[in-house]
Design an enzyme around this catalytic site. Sequence first.
Site, mmCIF file in Angstrom:
data_model
loop_
_atom_site.group_PDB
_atom_site.id
_atom_site.type_symbol
_atom_site.label_atom_id
_atom_site.label_comp_id
_atom_site.label_asym_id
_atom_site.label_seq_id
_atom_site.Cartn_x
_atom_site.Cartn_y
_atom_site.Cartn_z
ATOM 1 N N SER A 66 0.808 -1.219 0.000
ATOM 2 C CA SER A 66 0.000 0.000 0.000
ATOM 3 C C SER A 66 0.839 1.266 0.000
ATOM 4 O O SER A 66 0.565 2.206 -0.742
ATOM 5 C CB SER A 66 -0.917 0.020 1.228
ATOM 6 O OG SER A 66 -0.147 -0.062 2.416
ATOM 7 N N CYS A 67 1.896 1.298 0.820
ATOM 8 C CA CYS A 67 2.606 2.570 0.969
ATOM 9 C C CYS A 67 3.992 2.555 0.369
ATOM 10 O O CYS A 67 4.644 3.591 0.319
ATOM 11 C CB CYS A 67 2.718 2.943 2.447
ATOM 12 S SG CYS A 67 3.854 1.899 3.387
ATOM 13 N N GLY A 68 4.488 1.419 -0.044
ATOM 14 C CA GLY A 68 5.835 1.384 -0.594
ATOM 15 C C GLY A 68 6.875 1.373 0.494
ATOM 16 O O GLY A 68 6.672 0.822 1.568
#
Length: 285
Positions: free
Chosen positions: A114-116
């Site tokens: 989702s956020c890297g």
Amino acid sequence: MGRVTERRRVLRIRDGAVSTRPDTLVAEEPMEIRLNGKPIAITMRTPGDDFALAAGFLVSEGVLAERRELQNIVYCAGATTDGSNTYNVVDVRTAPDVVLPDITLERNVYTTSSCGLCGKASLDAVRTTARWAIDDGADAPPLRLTPELLASLPDRLRASQRVFDRTGGLHAAALFTEEGDLLDIREDVGRHNAVDKLVGRALQNGDLPLSRVILLVSGRASFELAQKAVMAGIPVLAAVSAPSSLAVDLAAESGLTLVGFLRGANMNVYAGEDRIALRAAASRG
């Protein structure tokens, strides 16, 4: 080896009618990236293009920039206690003359779908590690893109998302020419992974820097995605959703053209507007 999709039984409720059926889901598995035998990162990804993913990740980290610097990439045997190969651990071997930056797993280089990459370094780190300047190519006229061309790209991206059609659960990233022709597309549960797969394949093919191309992503434009574009020398990043403030700051500082909310004929240009060919009668606000 992990598959791109998996089947699961679901309870289906439609207008009060209840039934059971198998459903196709996008696969998500962890992958550990090792650099010359040393673990440096763990990412949650959709299996497939794993070597390109690892190579692209190392481009974004400033480790690799040219094909000659990459010696080889292999899956690690004996990745489990019983010695079997899960195909979830890859080792990237660099050429002997490659100077390695200080990136270690102990630094908490951990990524999620989702956020890297969580806790990524600041703009200063990108400024010092980027080896490709953002430009439109040597001895070439300035890059100019019409809003009409940019507006046509999301539909072309969507039409090429083969796995999304089966699961509805994948992000996509694609490279387009300045004429709007599709060069490459990758899908993954994470936008950052899809971009790494594109960049890694370009590194393997000796195509870096990616001058005079457009990178389109299916979601928002985070700082991390802007950073990956900068590290690959990509001049234009477009997203169908919003950019973050730090992504805009990086784009303005590096010379990256950043387009957000690219939906139909509408879009916002947050940086690098000189590459957008506007009509003389365009309205001003």
